[in-house]
Each structure stands twice: as structure tokens, then as C-alpha cells.
Design an enzyme around this catalytic site. Structure first.
Site, short mmCIF file in Angstrom:
data_model
loop_
_atom_site.label_atom_id
_atom_site.label_comp_id
_atom_site.label_asym_id
_atom_site.label_seq_id
_atom_site.Cartn_x
_atom_site.Cartn_y
_atom_site.Cartn_z
N ASP A 74 -2.77 0.15 88.92
CA ASP A 74 -3.81 1.14 88.63
C ASP A 74 -3.73 2.34 89.59
O ASP A 74 -4.71 2.66 90.27
CB ASP A 74 -5.20 0.51 88.73
N GLU A 227 -9.39 1.21 78.67
CA GLU A 227 -9.76 1.23 80.09
C GLU A 227 -8.92 2.26 80.82
O GLU A 227 -7.99 2.86 80.27
CB GLU A 227 -9.54 -0.16 80.70
#
Length: 543
Positions: A74, A227
Site C-alpha cells: 500500500d 479500496e
């Protein structure tokens, strides 16, 4: 196409890339070109750096992914003048949210950890600078789940204490400033919420503003799971990148999609080329690629950073990948690096910060590098008090009766094969050893007390053969592509004895256990008293 013409075209395309061709040549050989097959693992050769770890910069004008190996999921990147700052989800490791620094997007060095107090499992964050102040928006899995914010006036801190925002049902915030100066957090699921002018509290209710593009229903994915929104302003448009398809599961699941709007308030128009990144086949070098951010490079070209699993190595976690971006005449963009298995042109300009990465070996001659190198797993508030460094020795107070009930001290090792060794001395009633640690339910390793060894396998303690070395020995762990062996020495490493138990650890990963973690190297101390660790040496091994 005849086979000889296919092979000739492959050779020409590979030459265009490996000879530092312009990005146009790479684009021609990239995503969407079925003739450029993935480079076999045996042909991918990294340079070697600190502790023989692989280095992405090939010193010939090209680089080879990953730009940061091991568990770097991420990626949240910030361009701050000529500097680039990068951090990753740190989950249950503390100190967490280490800030990495680069001037060229390829060579990176760690600075300081931004988060020191355990507030839960840290997921995908947003790193931003607004009006001279740095902000980190931090989603955590805790009780209850929430998104916190911390801030600092310098990237190295000190960072403020975390402030919970009261967002209990969302993850993956992205801070963005609208064309009217308003501040927002875009969230998972296509939602957003307005922030106060100082960015430290909410100024409205969560609202739904975007329905992400959906893939065909016959694709093998983990789940829809929109997401990781990342929003970037370029020209007259706001561009939103989103991950869908699930983070792990099938290697073909995770992907990058995009949309754009002229206003932060929408409406959002889907990219006609969605998905922009997706693993197509198990034969590719990188699996489950997604969660991308755009950034302008030092050469004024644009790049994307995202994560992916190295083929066959879910155990290494999601590693940080760099892809070149090309803007198209219709105001959209596309990725040009293909499956990222081959060398790509390095961004021009920007002074490389060398050496890349950090040494994992530690002679314990300096204060313990907590956060930038070592971290505790799921620590208590007083965990750092267990550590003392003196006389080239790490003193680690015992906790619990095994790695499952204590908090091991861990490192991120990003090579597919490596070995590490250490001189270990235990107290009269204590135990200590070396580990390959996924979490407190799944780990492997070897420990000992003054009378017996203890083998750790599948997250449990198994055989207890006699220990011929007593309270002090040197121990070595070798992990060669998931095949693990142990050696011990009673004379400081002059002679070694192979321990009579080997292990295979390819299943110690998220798709088996969950948690989104990696198999980390480390050490532990359990029981009464403290263990002493000296001369920790790490060496990456070439396959």
C-alpha cells in the site's frame, strides 16, 4: 505469426528495454503487447548491495523491480520539492510507518518511524503535506476500528499523538484538496468525508460519490473490495486510482482502475482502458498487482508506485513496484512497464541516495534501530523497555513462554534466499532463539535453554532434543527458497553442526493464515531473565 518472427520481435523488444531505450520503446513493449513474454526468473539479475541484498538500480540507466523488496504494501508517496517520501502499511509492527526517502524514485533510504504507540493493526495510510505541515491519516483494525491522524512540522518528526476521527466503517483514506481549497478524505467503497480546515477533525458526514468500474464476472478474483483510492490533480483533471478485485487470493484478482473528474465534487468518468494493471497469468513475475499512486518524477515524466506479490513468494509479502506512466492525447494515461519482469529505463535526473536500502546485519555497537530496522510484533506499551544495548550486546528481557506469548524482535528480509546467524546466551531459566515469524499463530525456528533445544514449527513447540552447548551458542538459519535448515556452533562459528530437523515454509503466508503480513526474520527471548545477542549477521543468497 511464425515462431522465428515471434522470437525475433521478442529479442528486439528486450534490446530496446535493456539498452536504456526511451519510454516510447518501453511503451511499445509493455502492457497489451502479448508478444513480450515474462522474463524467466533465471534471467532476472539484480545488482547486489548491503548484506548482498538485491538492488534495483542496475547502474546502466535501467532498474529492475522491486524498488523496495520485502513487505512494502500500500505505498503512500509524497513529492516534496526534489524529495520523495514513501511509507507503507506496517500492520502489527511497531515502531511503525517508517518514512523512506529518495531523490530518483529508485534508490531509497529509511529515515524515522512516525508511529510509536500501538493503536492497532495499521492499514493503508495517506501521507500528505498541506501548508507546510505533514499529515498521516492512519486506518487501524482495533476495537473499535478507526482512522487516526498524526502531524509534524518536519518529515522526521516529532509526530503528534494519534487523534481518532471516529470513522469506524472505512479503510484506506486519501487526503485531497479540492479546487475550492476544501479538504477531504476519500475512503474505501467510493465514499468521502469533509475535513476541517486544520485537517484534524471531520466537518461533515460520510457520503457516497463514486461507483467503481466492475470487471467481468468470469474473472478469478478474491472479491470486489473497492479500496485504496489515490487522487492526483494533473492539468484540469482530478484522477482517482482505485484497487478492486481483492488484495490477495488468486494472483489475477488485484488490479488498478482509474476515473477522472474536473471537480473534486464529481461526476467521475471511468477510464476507457480499465483495468490499467492486472496480472493476466500465473506465469508472470508479479502477482496481485494493485493499489497504485501517481507521482511526477525528477525528469518531469510520470510514474506509478504499486505493490505486488513476487511469483511463488507470497511469504515475502507485497513488494513495492515502480511503473512508468504515459499521458495520452485524450487526457488519460496508461502504464508502460508491462508485467515488470524486465529492466525498465530509470527516471532521469535526481541524485541517487546511496547505498540503497539498509544493512540488516547488526553488531549492536549503536542504540537499537527500532523502527528503521528492527520492530516488535504487536507490542505492549512498555515493550521498548525490554531492550538494552551495551558492550556490543543486545540485552532482551524474556517475555512469555514462547514466541506466541511474547513479542519477537523482527526484520524485513526481501530476498528469496538468505541466511542469518547470531551468538545467543540465555539466562539460567530462560529461552531464546532465531525465528521465521509470520504471526503469533504461524512461525518456525529454533530455540534453546541451557539443557535442551526447542523446535518451532507450524506455530507450535515440538521436539526437545538435548542441547550439547549449554547456555551459549552461535545459531544459523538458512532459508533457500522456502527450504529451511538450522546449524549450531559451540565454538563461536569455527565449526558447525547441522540440526537434525529441516522445514519447508512456502505456506506461511496470507492466503493460508490471513493478516496481510510476511514471513519475517527475527529473534526472541522467553521465560525469566534476559537473553544476550551478539554479532547478528544477515546475508542474502543468490538463487
Amino acid at each position: 505469426m511464425p515462431l522465428h518472427r515471434r522470437e525475433a520481435l521478442k529479442t528486439a523488444l528486450l534490446g530496446a528495454i535493456t539498452m536504456s531505450a526511451p519510454l516510447d520503446a518501453v511503451a511499445a513493449a509493455g502492457a497489451g503487447n502479448p508478444l513480450l513474454l515474462p522474463a524467466p526468473a533465471s534471467s532476472r539479475r539484480w545488482r547486489r548491495g548491503l548484506d548482498n541484498q538485491r538492488v534495483p538500480d542496475l547502474s546502466d540507466g535501467t532498474f529492475l523491480n522491486p524498488v523496495l523488496s520485502g513487505d512494502r504494501p500500500d505505498p503512500a508517496i509524497l513529492k516534496d520539492g526534489e524529495d520523495y517520501y514513501l511509507t507503507f502499511s506496517s500492520f502489527d509492527s511497531y515502531p511503525g510507518l517508517t518514512i523512506w526517502h529518495s531523490r530518483d524514485l529508485v534508490n531509497w533510504r529509511p529515515r524515522n518511524a512516525a508511529l510509536h504507540r500501538n493503536i492497532g493493526s495499521v492499514w493503508a495510510v495517506s501521507l500528505e503535506k498541506h501548508r507546510g505541515r505533514y499529515f498521516l491519516y492512519i486506518p487501524v483494525k482495533a476495537d473499535p476500528n478507526d482512522i487516526h491522524v498524526i502531524w509534524a512540522d518536519h518529515i522526521d518528526g516529532p509526530w503528534s499523538d494519534p487523534v481518532p476521527l471516529g470513522l469506524h466503517h472505512h479503510i484506506d483514506p486519501c487526503h485531497v484538496v479540492g479546487e475550492d481549497g476544501s479538504r477531504w478524505l476519500f475512503l474505501s467503497g467510493g465514499d468521502r468525508v469533509r475535513l476541517s480546515d486544520d485537517g484534524l477533525s471531520l466537518a461533515g458526514d460520510v457520503e457516497h460519490v463514486y461507483d467503481p468500474w466492475r470487471y467481468p464476472d468470469d474473472w478469478d478474483v478474491e472479491g470486489f473490495s473497492p479500496e485504496g483510492p489515490k487522487i492526483h490533480r494533473h492539468g484540469d483533471w482530478f484522477y482517482m486510482l482505485t484497487a478492486v478485485g481483492g488484495t490477495a487470493g488468486p494472483p489475477t484478482g488485484h488490479m488498478v482502475i482509474a476515473a477522472r473528474s474536473r471537480s473534486i465534487h464529481g461526476p467521475w468518468e471511468q477510464h476507457p482502458g480499465n483495468p490499467l494493471v492486472r496480472t493476466q497469468e500465473m506465469s508472470e513475475a508479479w502477482w496481485s498487482r494493485g493499489h497504485a499512486s501517481l507521482v511526477e518524477g525528477p525528469d518531469k515524466r510520470w510514474y506509478a508506485l504499486y505493490h505486488g506479490y513476487e511469483a511463488d513468494f507470497w511469504t515475502l509479502g507485497r513488494q513495492c513496484l515502480l511503473d512508468a506512466v504515459e499521458w495520452t492525447d485524450d487526457g488519460w494515461f496508461r502504464m508502460t512497464g508491462g508485467d515488470l519482469s524486465r529492466p525498465l529505463p530509470r527516471p532521469k535526473g535526481g541524485k541517487a541516495l546511496l547505498p540503497h536500502g539498509l544493512a540488516l546485519s547488526d553488531d549492536f555497537s549503536q542504540p537499537l534501530a527500532l523502527g528503521s530496522k528492527w520492530s516488535f510484533f504487536r507490542p505492549t506499551l512498555d515493550e521498548a523497555g525490554r531492550v538494552r544495548v551495551a558492550g556490543n550486546t543486545l540485552h532482551l528481557a524474556g517475555r512469555g513462554i514462547a514466541p506466541s506469548s511474547g513479542s519477537p524482535l523482527l526484520l524485513i528480509a526481501g530476498d528469496t534466499s538468505y541466511q542469518f546467524e547470531c551468538d545467543i546466551e540465555v539466562s539460567e531459566e530462560g529461552r531464546a532463539g532465531l525465528l521465521l515469524f509470520y504471526d503469533d499463530k504461524l512461525y518456525a525456528g529454533l530455540g534453546f535453554d541451557q539443557a535442551r533445544f526447542v523446535t518451532h514449527q507450524y506455530g507450535i513447540e515440538r521436539t526437545r532434543p538435548a542441547n550439547p552447548h549449554g547456555r551459549r551458542m552461535r545459531m544459523r538459519v538458512t532459508n533457500r527458497r522456502h527450504i529451511v535448515s538450522f546449524h549450531t556452533s559451540g565454538d563461536g562459528g569455527k565449526t558447525w553442526t547441522r540440526f537434525d530437523r529441516g522445514m519447508e515454509v512456502s505456506g506461511y503466508h496470507h492466503n493460508v493464515r490471513g493478516g496481510f503480513l510476511m514471513l519475517r526474520t527475527g529473534l526472541y527471548a522467553a521465560g525469566p531473565g534476559e537473553a544476550k545477542f551478539r554479532d547478528f549477521r544477515f546475508t542474502a543468497l543468490e538463487d
